[in-house]
Design a protein around this motif. Structure first.
Motif, short mmCIF file in Angstrom:
data_model
loop_
_atom_site.label_atom_id
_atom_site.label_comp_id
_atom_site.label_asym_id
_atom_site.label_seq_id
_atom_site.Cartn_x
_atom_site.Cartn_y
_atom_site.Cartn_z
N VAL A 1 0.90 -1.00 0.60
CA VAL A 1 -0.47 0.12 -0.18
C VAL A 1 0.63 1.38 -0.17
N THR A 2 0.38 2.07 0.00
CA THR A 2 1.36 3.54 -0.30
C THR A 2 0.99 4.00 1.54
N LEU A 3 2.27 3.46 2.03
CA LEU A 3 3.50 3.41 3.27
C LEU A 3 3.44 4.88 3.21
N ASP A 4 3.41 5.83 4.76
CA ASP A 4 4.18 6.60 5.90
C ASP A 4 5.06 7.04 6.39
N ILE A 5 6.29 6.39 6.09
CA ILE A 5 7.52 6.09 6.42
C ILE A 5 8.83 6.94 6.94
N THR A 6 8.92 6.43 8.30
CA THR A 6 9.47 8.38 9.05
C THR A 6 10.93 7.30 9.21
N PRO A 7 11.68 7.49 8.13
CA PRO A 7 13.05 7.49 9.22
C PRO A 7 13.98 7.17 10.79
N GLY A 8 14.53 6.01 10.47
CA GLY A 8 15.17 5.92 11.97
C GLY A 8 14.42 5.63 13.01
N VAL A 9 12.69 4.97 12.98
CA VAL A 9 12.02 5.54 14.11
C VAL A 9 11.37 3.05 14.48
N PRO A 10 11.41 3.20 15.59
CA PRO A 10 10.70 1.62 15.68
C PRO A 10 9.68 0.84 15.51
N HIS A 11 9.19 0.07 15.61
CA HIS A 11 7.43 0.21 15.62
C HIS A 11 7.40 0.83 16.67
N VAL A 12 5.70 0.88 16.36
CA VAL A 12 4.45 1.71 16.88
C VAL A 12 5.82 3.03 17.57
N PHE A 13 6.49 3.82 16.66
CA PHE A 13 6.61 4.88 17.21
C PHE A 13 5.89 5.78 17.60
N GLN A 14 4.33 5.67 16.99
CA GLN A 14 3.68 6.73 17.48
C GLN A 14 3.25 6.96 19.47
N ALA A 15 3.85 6.46 19.80
CA ALA A 15 3.51 5.88 21.19
C ALA A 15 3.90 6.84 22.09
N TYR A 16 5.72 7.35 21.51
CA TYR A 16 6.27 8.70 22.64
C TYR A 16 6.07 9.67 21.82
N TYR A 17 4.38 9.93 20.72
CA TYR A 17 4.77 11.00 20.91
C TYR A 17 5.18 12.28 21.70
N PRO A 18 5.17 12.50 22.83
CA PRO A 18 5.34 13.40 24.04
C PRO A 18 7.29 13.95 23.55
N ILE A 19 8.28 13.28 23.47
CA ILE A 19 9.04 12.58 23.72
C ILE A 19 9.94 13.13 22.69
N LEU A 20 8.55 11.95 21.01
CA LEU A 20 9.70 12.69 19.76
C LEU A 20 9.06 13.04 19.05
N ASP A 21 9.50 14.28 17.95
CA ASP A 21 9.14 14.46 16.62
C ASP A 21 8.26 13.95 15.82
N GLU A 22 9.08 13.23 15.16
CA GLU A 22 8.91 12.48 14.78
C GLU A 22 7.64 11.85 14.57
N ALA A 23 6.79 11.34 15.81
CA ALA A 23 5.89 10.82 16.42
C ALA A 23 4.57 11.46 16.13
#
Length: 120
Positions: free
Chosen positions: A75-97
């Motif tokens: 599918v069309t993916l939204d790939i974020t470089p250099g981050v691990p599985h379910v990186f979105q959970a770290y949104y308070p400390i990770l700008d990429e999330a």
């Protein structure tokens, strides 16, 4: 967020990302696949959505990091470089999330706005 969409474990990234993924190893999956499939064929679309006919579903956004073994999805993916599985959970400390969650929210908002115009 980083879906487990192919329980056949046939994706190339199961091997090519094995050293990069800090959370999963390919060896960890077979037992979980057996638990989930309960003797059924892992290639069934209801088990592995990668093999399903997904026509008719609303727009989907899949976000993944380049460092995970679950990366193979057609599918069309939204790939974020250099981050691990379910990186979105770290949104308070990770700008990429936080940015990834913003993109997901924008997609959802756009879809809901267009759906309102259709039903109005």
């Amino acid at each position: 967020m980083s879906p487990y969409a192919d329980l056949t474990l046939s994706g190339a990234t199961m091997e090519t990302k094995r050293e990069a993924d800090p959370l999963f190893t390919p060896q960890a999956f077979p037992a979980r696949v057996a638990d989930y499939t309960s003797g059924h064929d892992a290639a069934l679309g209801l088990i592995s959505p990668i093999f399903a006919d997904l026509s008719g579903l609303p727009p989907l956004i899949i976000q993944a990091g380049t460092h995970e073994v679950l990366l193979d999805v057609a599918v069309t993916l939204d790939i974020t470089p250099g981050v691990p599985h379910v990186f979105q959970a770290y949104y308070p400390i990770l700008d990429e999330a936080a940015a990834a969650l913003d993109r997901a929210g924008q997609l959802l908002s756009a879809h809901l706005a267009s759906a309102e115009h259709v039903t109005a």
